[in-house]
Design an enzyme around this catalytic site. Structure first.
Site, short mmCIF file in Angstrom:
data_model
loop_
_atom_site.label_atom_id
_atom_site.label_comp_id
_atom_site.label_asym_id
_atom_site.label_seq_id
_atom_site.Cartn_x
_atom_site.Cartn_y
_atom_site.Cartn_z
N LYS A 75 0.99 -1.24 -0.05
CA LYS A 75 0.12 0.06 -0.09
C LYS A 75 0.88 1.20 0.06
O LYS A 75 2.03 1.32 0.43
CB LYS A 75 -0.92 -0.02 1.25
CG LYS A 75 -2.00 0.99 1.11
CD LYS A 75 -3.09 0.84 2.50
CE LYS A 75 -3.94 2.05 2.57
NZ LYS A 75 -4.96 1.45 3.87
N SER A 150 -9.66 1.98 2.68
CA SER A 150 -8.61 2.63 1.94
C SER A 150 -7.89 1.64 1.20
O SER A 150 -6.96 2.33 0.43
CB SER A 150 -7.55 3.72 2.84
OG SER A 150 -7.12 3.19 3.78
N SER A 174 -10.25 -0.52 6.79
CA SER A 174 -9.45 -0.11 5.55
C SER A 174 -9.01 -1.58 5.23
O SER A 174 -8.51 -1.32 3.83
CB SER A 174 -8.40 0.81 5.78
OG SER A 174 -8.86 2.22 5.82
#
Length: 458
Positions: A75, A150, A174
């Site tokens: 990420k 996210s 997330s």
């Protein structure tokens, strides 16, 4: 699609090569990523170089590790020296770190290979994945629906065979939200079990310290368990990381509390049916399943929201940032903080943190009898893109659908999202199992029994 465990076993045994594995995933990324926008950067040449190194170790009779040749995504807010840690924000587009985050280092030392960076919204603020730097990540089942956030880029990369594993993080769902939206498994470990990135000398907001953990995305619960065994453990750079056993069984009753409609706020019929189906699978596997709601759920969710929004206002103040947030992130921050009633005084903020202890104590007592809580990740089917924008009402509706999810963050509990069916449009529905503090292994065991077969994206 091969699982991470299958890939590593084949590479270690010489049945396939790491180069072959990487080439296959790079080809998939070249075909799918331009349309889906899951990976912001693809490491073609460097991934091939790492694969050759893994194959050389195997050829010499050595063991590259339990994740040999497994391609994984990282990420955009987890440090990897191969590219900038942008956090999905234009102001950090040149922020190349000096060292890998501990979670990245451990996975690489186990033989896994970074294949790309996963997209995310600015600073991970939203439950949708879009930003002004990299653009939108699309849900591979329906581009009109959100991919979740996210950690949306990493979830889509895993779901579509660009990567076998994804490294993300979970502050308010997330990892679990995009896992559920894309039909894969996602793990939020207990507070302190998996080290987080830490910048020496830099202050860290209290909510980030207490609510956020680095988490994992994979195609199966077995793969989550495999990589959890690699990344868990203390780290001198993380002051809250803990030295706890990584293996073994947990002597707790196999009893599950089912929460189909948290707080009675409403749940879509297809989501409720998926929770019931997961409960039936758990019952068939020998778990005692009862319909009972854990205590002080609303208190936990409300305090998570108010504390999180208070810290976001303080740390993402446009007057402090060297470059503005993106357009969508700015709208989300404005609408969410306006609706959440952030704390305006130090006394109010302190009192909110003081309330956490009795809430956590009530949950701990509850989880003596019901160690596992089963419920929806989101009480609606996967919503349309930008569902978390559109004013204070939209921001509140998004939060209300995730009340059980954010409660786990507030309390630092382990939680695993797994596939549990699809809706009428063929888009996945996920459920989650929430375990007791540091009961990560029990949580994984329950998730394994609760999961249905993962759907295949178009």
């Amino acid at each position: 699609m091969s699982s991470a465990a299958e890939i590593a076993a084949d590479v270690r045994a010489g049945r396939s090569t790491a180069v072959e594995v990487i080439e296959r995933h790079l080809a998939r990324a070249a075909a799918a990523n331009p349309r889906l926008g899951a990976l912001t950067v693809v490491f073609d040449d460097r991934a091939r170089e790492e694969a050759r190194r893994v194959d050389a170790v195997v050829a010499s009779g050595g063991d590259p590790g339990p994740l040999a040749g497994v391609p994984f995504s990282v990420k955009e807010n987890i440090d990897l020296t191969w590219s900038a840690t942008t956090q999905g924000w234009r102001g950090a587009r040149d922020a190349v770190p000096e060292a890998d985050a501990t979670i990245v280092r451990r996975v690489r030392e186990a033989g896994a290979i970074p294949i790309g960076r996963g997209n995310m919204p600015d600073f991970g603020m939203r439950w949708d994945t879009d930003n002004d730097l990299w653009g939108r990540t699309l849900n591979p089942f329906d581009p009109a629906r959100t991919a979740g956030g996210s950690s949306g880029g990493d979830a889509v990369a895993v779901a579509t065979d660009m990567a076998a594993l994804g490294l993300g993080n979970d502050f308010g769902g997330s990892v679990r939200i995009p896992a559920a939206a894309n039909g894969i498994a996602g793990m939020r470990p207990s507070f302190g079990r998996v080290p987080r990135a830490a910048v020496r000398g830099m202050p860290v907001a209290m909510t980030l310290q207490q609510f956020s953990v680095n988490g994992l995305l994979a195609r199966s619960v077995d793969d989550l368990a495999l990589v959890f065994g690699v990344v868990a453990g203390p780290d001198p750079d993380d002051p809250v990381s803990l030295d706890l056993p990584r293996a073994g069984t947990e002597d707790r009753p196999r009893r599950v509390a089912v929460v189909r409609d948290p707080l009675g706020w409403g749940v879509d019929a297809e989501v409720a049916a998926s929770v019931d189906a997961a409960a039936a699978r758990l019952s068939a596997a020998g778990w005692t399943v009862e319909e009972v709601e854990p205590p002080m759920l609303e208190d936990a969710a409300v305090l998570w929201r108010r504390l999180a929004c208070t810290d976001m206002l303080l740390t993402l103040d446009p007057a402090v940032l060297p470059e503005p947030l993106g357009e969508a992130a700015t709208r989300f921050l404005r609408d969410s903080t306006a609706a959440a009633r952030p704390f305006e005084t130090a006394a109010g903020y302190a009192a909110a943190w003081a309330r956490r202890a009795p809430i956590a104590a009530d949950w701990r007592r509850f989880q003596v009898e019901h160690p596992i809580v089963l419920g929806p990740v989101q009480t609606s089917v996967v919503p349309r893109i930008e569902f978390d924008l559109g004013g204070e009402d939209a921001a509140t509706a998004a939060w209300r659908a995730l009340v059980l999810t954010v409660a786990a963050n507030f309390l630092g509990l382990p939680a695993v999202a797994v596939p549990a069916g699809v809706d009428a449009g063929g888009v996945p529905i996920g459920v989650q199992v929430i375990g007791p503090l540091h009961g990560d292994l029990l949580t994984l065991a329950a998730a394994r029994d609760a999961a249905s077969r993962a759907p295949a994206p178009v």
